[in-house]
Scaffold this motif. Structure first.
Motif, PDB file in Angstrom:
ATOM      1  N   GLY A  44       0.785  -1.222   0.000  1.00 24.68           N
ATOM      2  CA  GLY A  44       0.000   0.000   0.000  1.00 24.68           C
ATOM      3  C   GLY A  44       0.816   1.272   0.000  1.00 24.68           C
ATOM      4  N   TYR A  45       2.148   1.156  -0.105  1.00 26.06           N
ATOM      5  CA  TYR A  45       2.988   2.353  -0.150  1.00 26.06           C
ATOM      6  C   TYR A  45       3.745   2.414  -1.464  1.00 26.06           C
ATOM      7  CZ  TYR A  45       6.341   5.950   0.999  1.00 26.06           C
ATOM      8  OH  TYR A  45       7.078   7.103   0.979  1.00 26.06           O
ATOM      9  N   PRO A  46       3.654   3.499  -2.210  1.00 25.41           N
ATOM     10  CA  PRO A  46       2.861   4.695  -1.911  1.00 25.41           C
ATOM     11  C   PRO A  46       1.361   4.542  -2.204  1.00 25.41           C
ATOM     12  CG  PRO A  46       4.012   4.963  -3.979  1.00 25.41           C
ATOM     13  CD  PRO A  46       4.478   3.661  -3.408  1.00 25.41           C
ATOM     14  N   SER A  47       0.979   3.465  -2.872  1.00 23.17           N
ATOM     15  CA  SER A  47      -0.431   3.144  -3.109  1.00 23.17           C
ATOM     16  C   SER A  47      -0.505   1.652  -3.396  1.00 23.17           C
ATOM     17  CB  SER A  47      -0.993   3.928  -4.302  1.00 23.17           C
ATOM     18  OG  SER A  47      -0.404   3.486  -5.517  1.00 23.17           O
ATOM     19  N   ALA A  48      -1.712   1.101  -3.364  1.00 23.79           N
ATOM     20  CA  ALA A  48      -1.855  -0.335  -3.624  1.00 23.79           C
ATOM     21  C   ALA A  48      -1.420  -0.677  -5.050  1.00 23.79           C
ATOM     22  CB  ALA A  48      -3.305  -0.760  -3.394  1.00 23.79           C
ATOM     23  N   GLU A  49      -1.850   0.116  -6.000  1.00 25.96           N
ATOM     24  CA  GLU A  49      -1.490  -0.152  -7.397  1.00 25.96           C
ATOM     25  C   GLU A  49       0.011  -0.039  -7.619  1.00 25.96           C
ATOM     26  OE1 GLU A  49      -2.548   1.532 -11.909  1.00 25.96           O
ATOM     27  OE2 GLU A  49      -3.474   2.420 -10.134  1.00 25.96           O
ATOM     28  N   ALA A  50       0.603   1.008  -7.039  1.00 29.06           N
ATOM     29  CA  ALA A  50       2.049   1.187  -7.190  1.00 29.06           C
ATOM     30  C   ALA A  50       2.809   0.065  -6.504  1.00 29.06           C
ATOM     31  CB  ALA A  50       2.471   2.544  -6.622  1.00 29.06           C
ATOM     32  N   SER A  51       2.283  -0.441  -5.389  1.00 37.75           N
ATOM     33  CA  SER A  51       2.931  -1.554  -4.687  1.00 37.75           C
ATOM     34  C   SER A  51       3.152  -2.738  -5.617  1.00 37.75           C
ATOM     35  CB  SER A  51       2.083  -2.014  -3.494  1.00 37.75           C
ATOM     36  OG  SER A  51       2.196  -1.152  -2.405  1.00 37.75           O
ATOM     37  N   VAL A  52       2.116  -3.101  -6.341  1.00 35.23           N
ATOM     38  CA  VAL A  52       2.206  -4.257  -7.233  1.00 35.23           C
ATOM     39  C   VAL A  52       3.281  -4.023  -8.291  1.00 35.23           C
ATOM     40  CG1 VAL A  52       0.972  -5.678  -8.916  1.00 35.23           C
ATOM     41  CG2 VAL A  52      -0.200  -4.893  -6.833  1.00 35.23           C
ATOM     42  N   GLU A  53       3.284  -2.846  -8.888  1.00 35.10           N
ATOM     43  CA  GLU A  53       4.274  -2.526  -9.927  1.00 35.10           C
ATOM     44  C   GLU A  53       5.694  -2.572  -9.363  1.00 35.10           C
ATOM     45  OE1 GLU A  53       3.244   1.257 -11.477  1.00 35.10           O
ATOM     46  OE2 GLU A  53       1.308   0.615 -12.310  1.00 35.10           O
ATOM     47  N   ILE A  54       5.867  -2.015  -8.177  1.00 33.94           N
ATOM     48  CA  ILE A  54       7.192  -1.950  -7.561  1.00 33.94           C
ATOM     49  C   ILE A  54       7.689  -3.338  -7.171  1.00 33.94           C
ATOM     50  CG2 ILE A  54       8.379  -1.195  -5.461  1.00 33.94           C
ATOM     51  CD1 ILE A  54       6.631   1.388  -5.662  1.00 33.94           C
ATOM     52  N   ILE A 102      -2.681  -7.802  -2.995  1.00 33.13           N
ATOM     53  CA  ILE A 102      -1.400  -7.451  -3.607  1.00 33.13           C
ATOM     54  C   ILE A 102      -0.565  -8.715  -3.843  1.00 33.13           C
ATOM     55  CG2 ILE A 102       0.834  -6.349  -3.105  1.00 33.13           C
ATOM     56  CD1 ILE A 102      -0.796  -4.044  -1.833  1.00 33.13           C
ATOM     57  N   ALA A 103      -0.516  -9.596  -2.843  1.00 33.26           N
ATOM     58  CA  ALA A 103       0.222 -10.852  -2.992  1.00 33.26           C
ATOM     59  C   ALA A 103      -0.323 -11.667  -4.167  1.00 33.26           C
ATOM     60  CB  ALA A 103       0.135 -11.660  -1.699  1.00 33.26           C
ATOM     61  N   LYS A 104      -1.628 -11.731  -4.271  1.00 33.73           N
ATOM     62  CA  LYS A 104      -2.257 -12.492  -5.348  1.00 33.73           C
ATOM     63  C   LYS A 104      -1.836 -11.960  -6.714  1.00 33.73           C
ATOM     64  CE  LYS A 104      -6.850 -13.711  -7.142  1.00 33.73           C
ATOM     65  NZ  LYS A 104      -8.316 -13.566  -6.902  1.00 33.73           N
ATOM     66  N   GLN A 105      -1.859 -10.636  -6.859  1.00 37.03           N
ATOM     67  CA  GLN A 105      -1.490 -10.042  -8.139  1.00 37.03           C
ATOM     68  C   GLN A 105      -0.022 -10.260  -8.468  1.00 37.03           C
ATOM     69  OE1 GLN A 105      -2.951  -6.020  -8.896  1.00 37.03           O
ATOM     70  NE2 GLN A 105      -4.546  -6.288  -7.348  1.00 37.03           N
ATOM     71  N   VAL A 106       0.838 -10.176  -7.454  1.00 32.57           N
ATOM     72  CA  VAL A 106       2.268 -10.409  -7.681  1.00 32.57           C
ATOM     73  C   VAL A 106       2.524 -11.874  -8.023  1.00 32.57           C
ATOM     74  CG1 VAL A 106       4.554 -10.423  -6.596  1.00 32.57           C
ATOM     75  CG2 VAL A 106       2.993  -8.488  -6.229  1.00 32.57           C
ATOM     76  N   ALA A 107       1.915 -12.782  -7.265  1.00 29.69           N
ATOM     77  CA  ALA A 107       2.132 -14.216  -7.479  1.00 29.69           C
ATOM     78  C   ALA A 107       1.661 -14.670  -8.857  1.00 29.69           C
ATOM     79  CB  ALA A 107       1.412 -15.015  -6.392  1.00 29.69           C
ATOM     80  N   LEU A 114       7.059 -15.310  -1.660  1.00 27.05           N
ATOM     81  CA  LEU A 114       6.504 -14.152  -0.981  1.00 27.05           C
ATOM     82  C   LEU A 114       6.287 -14.450   0.499  1.00 27.05           C
ATOM     83  CD1 LEU A 114       3.773 -13.107  -3.597  1.00 27.05           C
ATOM     84  CD2 LEU A 114       6.148 -12.320  -3.432  1.00 27.05           C
ATOM     85  N   LEU A 115       6.693 -13.513   1.346  1.00 24.79           N
ATOM     86  CA  LEU A 115       6.514 -13.632   2.787  1.00 24.79           C
ATOM     87  C   LEU A 115       5.677 -12.462   3.282  1.00 24.79           C
ATOM     88  CD1 LEU A 115      10.259 -14.272   3.784  1.00 24.79           C
ATOM     89  CD2 LEU A 115       8.548 -15.987   3.171  1.00 24.79           C
ATOM     90  N   LEU A 116       4.697 -12.737   4.112  1.00 23.61           N
ATOM     91  CA  LEU A 116       3.968 -11.662   4.777  1.00 23.61           C
ATOM     92  C   LEU A 116       4.670 -11.348   6.085  1.00 23.61           C
ATOM     93  CD1 LEU A 116       0.196 -12.580   4.277  1.00 23.61           C
ATOM     94  CD2 LEU A 116       1.388 -10.583   3.347  1.00 23.61           C
ATOM     95  N   MET A 117       4.966 -10.072   6.303  1.00 24.88           N
ATOM     96  CA  MET A 117       5.625  -9.658   7.541  1.00 24.88           C
ATOM     97  C   MET A 117       4.740  -8.646   8.253  1.00 24.88           C
ATOM     98  SD  MET A 117       9.444  -8.162   8.156  1.00 24.88           S
ATOM     99  CE  MET A 117      10.132  -7.989   9.809  1.00 24.88           C
ATOM    100  N   GLY A 118       4.357  -8.960   9.478  1.00 23.91           N
ATOM    101  CA  GLY A 118       3.512  -8.058  10.228  1.00 23.91           C
ATOM    102  C   GLY A 118       3.351  -8.505  11.659  1.00 23.91           C
ATOM    103  N   TYR A 119       2.603  -7.738  12.420  1.00 27.41           N
ATOM    104  CA  TYR A 119       2.486  -7.964  13.859  1.00 27.41           C
ATOM    105  C   TYR A 119       1.332  -8.912  14.196  1.00 27.41           C
ATOM    106  CZ  TYR A 119       6.080  -4.465  14.188  1.00 27.41           C
ATOM    107  OH  TYR A 119       7.275  -3.799  14.056  1.00 27.41           O
ATOM    108  N   ALA A 135      -3.668 -16.723   3.045  1.00 28.25           N
ATOM    109  CA  ALA A 135      -2.294 -16.472   2.615  1.00 28.25           C
ATOM    110  C   ALA A 135      -1.853 -17.512   1.589  1.00 28.25           C
ATOM    111  CB  ALA A 135      -1.359 -16.488   3.816  1.00 28.25           C
ATOM    112  N   ARG A 136      -2.107 -18.760   1.887  1.00 29.19           N
ATOM    113  CA  ARG A 136      -1.731 -19.813   0.954  1.00 29.19           C
ATOM    114  C   ARG A 136      -2.453 -19.650  -0.381  1.00 29.19           C
ATOM    115  NH1 ARG A 136      -1.005 -26.277   1.656  1.00 29.19           N
ATOM    116  NH2 ARG A 136      -0.920 -26.751  -0.563  1.00 29.19           N
ATOM    117  N   ALA A 137      -3.733 -19.353  -0.326  1.00 24.23           N
ATOM    118  CA  ALA A 137      -4.537 -19.221  -1.545  1.00 24.23           C
ATOM    119  C   ALA A 137      -4.073 -18.053  -2.410  1.00 24.23           C
ATOM    120  CB  ALA A 137      -6.010 -19.057  -1.179  1.00 24.23           C
TER     121      ALA A 137
END
Length: 286
Positions: A44-54, A102-107, A114-119, A135-137
């Motif tokens: 989501g930084y700087p935006s959701a769409e930009a995240s995927v591209e980056i 975002i993960a789905k679009q990248v995958a 891909l790893l999800l990192m969070g609290y 996450a798996r799906a």
């Protein structure tokens, strides 16, 4: 936990175990005589769409494994740079559901692990079973939960391993040997993964020089995990090709986070994806 690597693998078709993508990344890098490169991006930084591209640009630039940060309102382990990115992402409406998308679009367009990192609190609120299944799906191979110590990981570990996801533990320089050993045993009991070696005590943030005791710290972790033969990746403070070259001379992987967030911020009005791709390529060449 009584779960063993063999029991996890025999319950599922080994070709479909998400965490095996992490193992293959380390094996491939070893065959090529280099370290695994693991960049971090805030979803989501700087935006959701930009995240995927980056993120896709990083994969094209040679990233082996990619950490996808899930923004949280109280990120205790994050330095100012990543805190800022998380704040912007939350203001933009980013959520766990958005991170999964975002993960789905990248995958769908990249084979990078891909790893999800969070609290832990948001994951717990989402529901452990629902979180791991989703996450798996959506193409996730593993999870990094910075505020979840190994001795408290049973509930998430059981669900994650059942879904074929790696659970990756952070080990700081202050960790006693018994905690390192516990993290290693839990990692080895799962379907894949590595030990995340935190280069320094404190929060994330790029730095000019590596800590002087880093190599000794890695040697201590290596000794404590010798029985499990797990790959080690170093994160926190890495930012230059020289850092990557140095770290991967004694560890199997290197993580870059804050430096990438700063780079994206510097190019947010231009072409951040191209800047990230070029930067990843410069790190990969070492």
């Amino acid at each position: 936990m009584d779960t063993t690597r063999s029991s996890v693998v025999t319950e599922q078709d080994s070709q479909n175990i998400p965490a095996h993508k992490i193992t293959r990344a380390f094996e491939r890098a070893h065959q090529e005589g280099r370290g695994v490169l693991i960049p971090y991006f805030m979803c989501g930084y700087p935006s959701a769409e930009a995240s995927v591209e980056i993120i896709l640009a990083a994969a094209e630039g040679g990233a082996d494994i990619i950490e996808l940060g899930m923004p949280f309102s109280d990120p205790l382990a994050d330095g100012a740079t990543i805190q800022h990115a998380g704040h912007v992402a939350l203001e933009n409406g980013m959520s766990i559901r958005g991170c999964m998308e975002i993960a789905k679009q990248v995958a769908a367009k990249s084979d990078a692990a891909l790893l999800l990192m969070g609290y832990y609190n948001p994951v717990l609120s989402y529901g452990l079973e629902r979180f791991c299944a989703t996450a798996r799906a959506n193409g996730i191979s593993g999870l990094i939960i910075p505020d979840l110590p190994a001795e408290e990981a049973d509930p998430l570990q059981e669900v994650a391993y059942r879904h074929g996801l790696a659970l990756i533990f952070l080990v700081p320089p202050t960790a006693p040997d018994e905690r390192i050993t516990m993290a290693a045993r839990r990692t080895a009991a799962g379907p894949g993964g590595f030990i995340y070696c935190v280069s320094l005590s404190g929060v994330t943030g790029s730095r000019q020089q590596l800590p002087p005791q880093l190599q000794n710290f890695i040697a201590r972790i290596r000794a404590a995990t010798r029985e499990q033969q797990l790959p080690l990746a170093v994160g926190f403070g890495l930012s230059t090709p020289e850092h990557i070259a140095t770290v991967t001379s004694y560890a199997e992987g290197a993580v870059v986070g804050s430096a990438l967030v700063k780079l994206i911020d510097q190019h947010k009005d231009g072409n951040p994806a191209e800047a990230v791709k070029t930067y990843i390529q410069s790190l990969r060449q070492q």
